[in-house]
Enzyme design. Structure first.
Site, mmCIF file in Angstrom:
data_model
loop_
_atom_site.group_PDB
_atom_site.id
_atom_site.type_symbol
_atom_site.label_atom_id
_atom_site.label_comp_id
_atom_site.label_asym_id
_atom_site.label_seq_id
_atom_site.Cartn_x
_atom_site.Cartn_y
_atom_site.Cartn_z
ATOM 1 N N LYS A 66 32.976 47.121 41.618
ATOM 2 C CA LYS A 66 31.980 47.440 42.649
ATOM 3 C C LYS A 66 32.082 46.476 43.829
ATOM 4 C CE LYS A 66 28.652 47.317 39.543
ATOM 5 N NZ LYS A 66 29.436 47.343 38.280
ATOM 6 N N ARG A 219 38.222 43.466 35.137
ATOM 7 C CA ARG A 219 37.856 42.046 35.061
ATOM 8 C C ARG A 219 38.280 41.434 33.737
ATOM 9 N NH1 ARG A 219 31.759 41.034 36.071
ATOM 10 N NH2 ARG A 219 32.405 41.558 38.206
#
Length: 335
Positions: A66, A219
């Site tokens: 995001k 991530r």
């Protein structure tokens, strides 16, 4: 150096490395094909009309990109980005101070936007709709409204809890996009790109093994790559092989589904202590010593995605897949 300070230093280093790994343009961004296609259309249309991009809401589990997309939007729109975390904006004055620094075409990125205080959120409405900041000033018992014109800007909000955003705020976003978990193949290509950025060659089978254990999350894939690279460096290996990757992943206690110690403690607690469930979230959190929000936002979305648990009106229930994966005897359960 204290443990807290050490932890902060490690977090700062990893944050800097994440920034280095982020793609800068939509063309470099791997995965989320539908979202990328839509964003590309919206951005090109806005640029063609010489307008700011509509306010954009990005939602989905943590670690899926995001923040990266917010920076890409800023680059694609040729604007500066200003970032802030929702909980840090405590009063309308805090928001006013941020908005007053914006120039035409800038991007204001608010992470964890669902945690904005309601009084701040209400001030944001007019800023988003009319590019006008209306602040109520109360002096000596007399209240009056100060109106400040704002330049056209784009608010990009990010949240892991779309349902916690109030309906009035959600309605003011012209673009709302969900970011989904990545496929194993997409994560594989992300790992390969990461190896190029770090100038650390990795064998294809090793990259696939990291991708398989990354929970569909870039991530986590990048974090695992860094740790595997550490093991390879200490072993004086100039490239990452499958053997060295498996050794590192075993030491990190990340299994073939990407489950780590915390995931297994969570599942084992439901199965053994609460007989497979149903059990309430707070009871689980107290039993394993984890924050409720961490369980809800980080652990459960992936466990639900791969079918390890079910959420029921009475609580969490372990599925037969969880029993099988942990080699536990099946108990009486409807799931």
């Amino acid at each position: 150096m204290s443990e807290i300070l050490k932890s902060q230093v490690i977090d700062d280093i990893e944050a800097a490395e994440e920034l280095q790994l982020r793609p800068q343009w939509l063309s470099e961004y791997i995965g989320q094909a539908d979202l990328k296609y839509n964003l590309n259309v919206f951005i090109k249309a806005a640029r063609k009309r010489s307008e700011s991009l509509d306010h954009t809401l990005l939602y989905g589990p943590p670690g899926l990109g995001k923040t990266t997309l917010a920076y890409i939007i800023a680059n694609e729109m040729d604007g500066e980005i200003k970032t802030v975390n929702g909980p840090t904006i405590e009063r309308p004055g805090d928001l006013a101070a941020i908005l007053s620094t914006l120039d035409p075409g800038d991007i204001l990125f608010i992470d964890e936007i669902h945690r904005l205080p309601r009084v701040v959120e209400e001030v944001l409405y007019s800023a988003m709709e009319d590019f006008n900041l209306a602040i109520v000033i109360n002096r000596e018992g007399h209240a009056h409204t100060l109106n400040v014109d704002l330049p056209p800007f784009t608010l990009v909000g990010a949240t892991t809890r779309n349902g916690d955003i109030s309906a009035p705020l959600r309605a003011r976003f012209g673009i709302s996009e969900k970011i989904n978990y990545y496929t194993e193949d997409e994560i594989f290509h992300i790992v390969q790109r990461t190896s190029l950025v770090y100038e650390t060659p990795i064998h294809e089978d090793a990259a696939k093994e990291i991708a398989k254990r990354s929970r569909g999350t870039p991530r986590i894939a990048n974090r695992l790559f860094r740790r595997v690279r550490d093991f390879a460096t200490v072993a004086n290996e100039e490239e990452i092989t499958l053997k060295s990757a498996l050794k590192a992943l075993t030491a990190l206690k990340v299994d073939e589904l990407g489950l780590d110690d915390i995931d297994k403690r969570y599942l084992t607690t439901i199965i053994e202590r609460f007989h497979g469930g149903p059990v309430g979230l707070e009871a689980i959190a107290s039993s394993i010593g984890e924050e409720v929000t961490n369980i809800e936002d980080v652990l459960e979305p992936y466990l639900l995605q791969i079918g390890m648990i079910n959420r029921t009106p009475r609580g969490r229930v372990a599925t037969s897949k969880a029993y099988s994966h942990l080699n536990k005897s099946q108990q009486n359960t409807l799931f």
